[in-house]
Design an enzyme around this catalytic site. Structure first.
Site, PDB file in Angstrom:
ATOM      1  N   GLY A 199       0.822  -1.200   0.000  1.00 14.82           N
ATOM      2  CA  GLY A 199       0.000   0.000   0.000  1.00 14.82           C
ATOM      3  C   GLY A 199       0.856   1.250   0.000  1.00 14.82           C
ATOM      4  O   GLY A 199       2.008   1.232  -0.445  1.00 14.82           O
ATOM      5  N   CYS A 200       0.326   2.328   0.512  1.00 16.87           N
ATOM      6  CA  CYS A 200       1.047   3.596   0.543  1.00 16.87           C
ATOM      7  C   CYS A 200       2.372   3.446   1.268  1.00 16.87           C
ATOM      8  O   CYS A 200       2.434   2.910   2.375  1.00 16.87           O
ATOM      9  CB  CYS A 200       0.189   4.658   1.235  1.00 16.87           C
ATOM     10  SG  CYS A 200       1.044   6.223   1.479  1.00 16.87           S
ATOM     11  N   PHE A 201       3.443   3.938   0.657  1.00 20.69           N
ATOM     12  CA  PHE A 201       4.759   3.752   1.274  1.00 20.69           C
ATOM     13  C   PHE A 201       4.966   4.568   2.536  1.00 20.69           C
ATOM     14  O   PHE A 201       5.844   4.287   3.329  1.00 20.69           O
ATOM     15  CB  PHE A 201       5.905   3.971   0.290  1.00 20.69           C
ATOM     16  CG  PHE A 201       5.864   5.202  -0.584  1.00 20.69           C
ATOM     17  CD1 PHE A 201       5.179   6.360  -0.216  1.00 20.69           C
ATOM     18  CD2 PHE A 201       6.542   5.206  -1.804  1.00 20.69           C
ATOM     19  CE1 PHE A 201       5.178   7.489  -1.030  1.00 20.69           C
ATOM     20  CE2 PHE A 201       6.546   6.330  -2.625  1.00 20.69           C
ATOM     21  CZ  PHE A 201       5.861   7.468  -2.230  1.00 20.69           C
TER      22      PHE A 201
END
Length: 224
Positions: A51-53
């Site tokens: 997902g979002c880093f």
């Protein structure tokens, strides 16, 4: 426009945002302990996508034995390795984090367990939290043959564990080139603690790390 951008736009400037007690990042799992361990010595590198880093970097920056956690892009070409292009989709990149760690303090299999206990739900296909698209897929990217063997065994083990109600969607991907993200995406949780997105989706992951892995939790460092 990506959902994360919409969420950020809706919450910018709210300061001390009050969130309901049920506003958790993802369901927290007790991922199985790996039955196979990598035989590693000296500082090692691992690459994970979940997902979002921002959240994955934030989690690993709180893990004892991790000396660096860098947000970036993996899976596509150099000319598309920008936040604007990757977040729009269609680049083959995943938002990923390159982790440097000391295996005498934290092992590769322990990093996998942390990733899928508090960092990402391995059953979700091309999404995590509010973010949608193949750029938010869950992936393990081994950089050595030893890591690949451990990662493949662990994915099989997760599928057989019965911990998750849905099939495991996380993939073991072949290593290509990792491209560090732009400077404003490094240390994002540290630099933006009051962001609505961070408070809603990522801060609970760090809180879960502290609760589930107290012996591996430490106060974070600045990666830059």
């Amino acid at each position: 426009m990506r959902i994360k951008s919409l969420f950020l736009a809706a919450t910018l400037g709210l300061g001390a945002l009050s969130l309901p007690a049920t506003a958790m990042a993802e369901e927290v799992f007790d991922a199985p302990v790996a039955t196979r361990q990598a035989n590693e010595r000296g500082l090692q590198t691992a690459i994970f996508a979940g997902g979002c880093f921002w959240g994955i970097e934030g989690v690993f920056s709180h893990v004892r034995g991790v000396t660096s956690a860098v947000s970036g892009y993996h899976g596509g070409s150099a000319n598309t390795a920008t936040y604007r292009q990757v977040s729009a989709g269609g680049t083959s990149h995943a938002e990923a984090v390159r982790v440097t760690y000391d295996p005498s303090v934290v092992r590769y299999d322990q990093l996998l367990q942390i990733l899928f206990s508090v960092g990402a739900d391995p059953t979700l296909v091309n999404r995590q939290g509010p973010d949608r698209g193949s750029q938010y897929r869950s992936a393990i990217v081994p950089v050595t043959a030893e890591q690949r063997a451990v990662a493949q065994a662990y994915v099989r083990q997760m599928g057989a564990s019965g911990v998750w109600r849905s099939p495991i969607a996380a993939r073991v991907e072949s290593y290509q080139r990792f491209y560090p993200a732009e400077a404003d995406h490094q240390d994002y949780m540290l630099n933006n603690p009051t962001s609505g997105y961070i408070r809603r989706w990522d801060a609970p992951k760090v809180a879960a790390l502290r609760t589930q892995f107290p012996s591996l939790y430490r106060e974070r460092f600045r990666t830059g």
